[in-house]
Design a protein around this motif. Sequence first.
Motif, PDB file in Angstrom:
ATOM      1  N   VAL A  25       0.847  -1.184   0.000  1.00 14.37           N
ATOM      2  CA  VAL A  25       0.000   0.000   0.000  1.00 14.37           C
ATOM      3  C   VAL A  25       0.886   1.238   0.000  1.00 14.37           C
ATOM      4  O   VAL A  25       1.733   1.410   0.888  1.00 14.37           O
ATOM      5  N   ARG A  26       0.688   2.067  -1.020  1.00 18.00           N
ATOM      6  CA  ARG A  26       1.443   3.311  -1.059  1.00 18.00           C
ATOM      7  C   ARG A  26       0.847   4.285  -0.054  1.00 18.00           C
ATOM      8  O   ARG A  26      -0.367   4.400   0.074  1.00 18.00           O
ATOM      9  N   CYS A  27       1.684   4.945   0.668  1.00 18.15           N
ATOM     10  CA  CYS A  27       1.190   5.889   1.672  1.00 18.15           C
ATOM     11  C   CYS A  27       1.966   7.195   1.559  1.00 18.15           C
ATOM     12  O   CYS A  27       3.050   7.260   0.977  1.00 18.15           O
ATOM     13  N   GLY A  28       1.373   8.218   2.126  1.00 20.30           N
ATOM     14  CA  GLY A  28       2.049   9.497   2.182  1.00 20.30           C
ATOM     15  C   GLY A  28       2.500   9.791   3.594  1.00 20.30           C
ATOM     16  O   GLY A  28       2.341   8.975   4.509  1.00 20.30           O
ATOM     17  N   TYR A  29       3.041  10.981   3.776  1.00 14.77           N
ATOM     18  CA  TYR A  29       3.542  11.371   5.092  1.00 14.77           C
ATOM     19  C   TYR A  29       3.153  12.818   5.360  1.00 14.77           C
ATOM     20  O   TYR A  29       3.171  13.657   4.444  1.00 14.77           O
ATOM     21  N   VAL A  30       2.798  13.093   6.586  1.00 12.12           N
ATOM     22  CA  VAL A  30       2.414  14.454   6.959  1.00 12.12           C
ATOM     23  C   VAL A  30       3.608  15.379   6.776  1.00 12.12           C
ATOM     24  O   VAL A  30       4.679  15.163   7.355  1.00 12.12           O
ATOM     25  N   SER A  31       3.402  16.404   5.961  1.00 14.39           N
ATOM     26  CA  SER A  31       4.475  17.364   5.715  1.00 14.39           C
ATOM     27  C   SER A  31       4.218  18.713   6.379  1.00 14.39           C
ATOM     28  O   SER A  31       5.141  19.531   6.479  1.00 14.39           O
ATOM     29  N   GLY A  32       2.996  18.948   6.824  1.00 18.10           N
ATOM     30  CA  GLY A  32       2.708  20.215   7.483  1.00 18.10           C
ATOM     31  C   GLY A  32       1.248  20.314   7.874  1.00 18.10           C
ATOM     32  O   GLY A  32       0.394  19.586   7.358  1.00 18.10           O
ATOM     33  N   VAL A  33       0.958  21.230   8.795  1.00 19.61           N
ATOM     34  CA  VAL A  33      -0.404  21.496   9.241  1.00 19.61           C
ATOM     35  C   VAL A  33      -0.593  23.006   9.287  1.00 19.61           C
ATOM     36  O   VAL A  33       0.227  23.721   9.873  1.00 19.61           O
ATOM     37  N   ALA A  34      -1.669  23.482   8.661  1.00 21.32           N
ATOM     38  CA  ALA A  34      -1.980  24.913   8.673  1.00 21.32           C
ATOM     39  C   ALA A  34      -3.467  25.070   8.923  1.00 21.32           C
ATOM     40  O   ALA A  34      -4.283  24.712   8.067  1.00 21.32           O
ATOM     41  N   GLY A  35      -3.804  25.585  10.111  1.00 15.70           N
ATOM     42  CA  GLY A  35      -5.217  25.698  10.453  1.00 15.70           C
ATOM     43  C   GLY A  35      -5.844  24.326  10.579  1.00 15.70           C
ATOM     44  O   GLY A  35      -5.407  23.497  11.372  1.00 15.70           O
ATOM     45  N   GLU A  36      -6.863  24.048   9.780  1.00 12.85           N
ATOM     46  CA  GLU A  36      -7.532  22.754   9.805  1.00 12.85           C
ATOM     47  C   GLU A  36      -7.055  21.837   8.681  1.00 12.85           C
ATOM     48  O   GLU A  36      -7.557  20.722   8.546  1.00 12.85           O
ATOM     49  N   VAL A  37      -6.101  22.292   7.890  1.00 13.94           N
ATOM     50  CA  VAL A  37      -5.639  21.533   6.732  1.00 13.94           C
ATOM     51  C   VAL A  37      -4.351  20.795   7.065  1.00 13.94           C
ATOM     52  O   VAL A  37      -3.407  21.376   7.608  1.00 13.94           O
ATOM     53  N   VAL A  38      -4.333  19.511   6.743  1.00 15.68           N
ATOM     54  CA  VAL A  38      -3.125  18.693   6.878  1.00 15.68           C
ATOM     55  C   VAL A  38      -2.556  18.457   5.483  1.00 15.68           C
ATOM     56  O   VAL A  38      -3.286  18.051   4.568  1.00 15.68           O
ATOM     57  N   ARG A  39      -1.276  18.738   5.331  1.00 15.33           N
ATOM     58  CA  ARG A  39      -0.607  18.527   4.049  1.00 15.33           C
ATOM     59  C   ARG A  39       0.151  17.212   4.075  1.00 15.33           C
ATOM     60  O   ARG A  39       0.837  16.901   5.045  1.00 15.33           O
ATOM     61  N   SER A  40      -0.002  16.453   2.995  1.00 15.02           N
ATOM     62  CA  SER A  40       0.665  15.162   2.901  1.00 15.02           C
ATOM     63  C   SER A  40       1.464  15.098   1.607  1.00 15.02           C
ATOM     64  O   SER A  40       0.977  15.492   0.544  1.00 15.02           O
ATOM     65  N   SER A  41       2.684  14.601   1.702  1.00 16.90           N
ATOM     66  CA  SER A  41       3.516  14.422   0.511  1.00 16.90           C
ATOM     67  C   SER A  41       3.356  13.004  -0.014  1.00 16.90           C
ATOM     68  O   SER A  41       3.076  12.069   0.744  1.00 16.90           O
TER      69      SER A  41
END
Length: 446
Positions: A25-41
């Motif tokens: 299973v390909r997965c991403g990783y949390v790269s940042g959080v801004a407000g209510e948004v989670v960024r994943s690479s």
Amino acid sequence: MLRARLSDAANALLACAKEVAEPVVRCGYVSGVAGEVVRSSRMPAPVGSRCVIKTADRTIGASVVGFDQDETLLIVDRSLKGIRRGDPVLPSRLSARVDVGPTLLGRVIDAYGEPLDGLQRPPAEESWLLDGNPVNPLERRRLNDVVDVGVRAVNGMATIARGMRMGLFAGSGVGKSTLLGMMARHSHVDAVVVAMIGERGREVREFIEDHLGESLSRAVVVVSAADSPALARILGAQRAAAIAEFFRSVGLNVLFLVDSLTRLAMAGREIGLSTGEPAAMKGYPPSVFGQIAAFVERAGMGKEGEGSITGLYTVLVEGDDHVGDPVADAARSVLDGHIVLSRKSSEAGIYPPIDLSMSLSRPMNNVVTPEHAEAANRFRLLWSRNAEKRELVDIGAYAPGRDAVLDDALRCASGMEMFLRQGSNDYVSFTESVAALQRAVNPQLA
């Protein structure tokens, strides 16, 4: 012979490897959080799909809402607490579905389907798509029947047709929840689905115990309180709509109560602004109004052989501004009718405080008799004329005989006011409501 034995051994080894091997299973990783948004690479998931974020001590659900260059933007449905940079983000293998079935009747659950009433989680008998199954407009049955909601003013003046979508518009503290509870208790339907979206925590128990009461046995209550994340409030509304759609699919006539549509729009505004969507009227991004229309369209009549969903949606009008509020204006354009509650009537002690001059049921004339429709129009005319000329009458500047309509309105004033008044625990049938309406506009019939 040796070659055959080696081939059999290789096949057996390959079969064994398939049994013990886990899929990649390909997965991403949390790269940042801004407000209510989670960024994943490096997250290969499409918009709208469900994901899970695995933190050190728990798993958090999330939905893909967009992209920004090489990063995927996620909105979580629980608190952001505990998320760290580098936490794995895995796409869910399951489509977004909810558990449905008759075992939900009499239960109170949250946006994730977990029980709030202290009982065990209802067993999953079937599942239903969270976003629902769209119905071809040409396959929907027409509105032909009346829903008796037990409220005299609504039955008589803003008759609700089975399968229609009605809005309940009012400012804060005017009595929306009380009127909603009256209709939930007294309506002649097979099941009631209540979506309490963004409500204060104390109001949840009060609504269930004081307004629903014994009617809880035929109801399902989905709660997403005010302290829930924006995505959880949206998931709660969608779960409730999915449950109502399932009941409709098995032939039941459902009353779908949403309190409130405004707080659902506010949740959409939070998500839209967090993902960078431009603000439009009063800060609401354009996508919110499309979401309102899509959500309301989930109610209505089903196909031939199915039941119906009669929707009642409360709309909180900011500052009692029924004209400039964008959510109220958007809701009014997609609903089949609207009941407007008046603060002046509430302060005058008239309950339910319905403003008849602004309330309307568009399908009413198609489901009531011509005599009923004529009496309702007559009541509306007399009530409006009385309100318009009230100051002249009060100061003694009006002489009887100058305005025949006003003269009739003054003669019928007390009877019309009595028609509107009803105790919150009183039930008035549809037949009794129509008879009372006839007496109110024709005092000689009393």
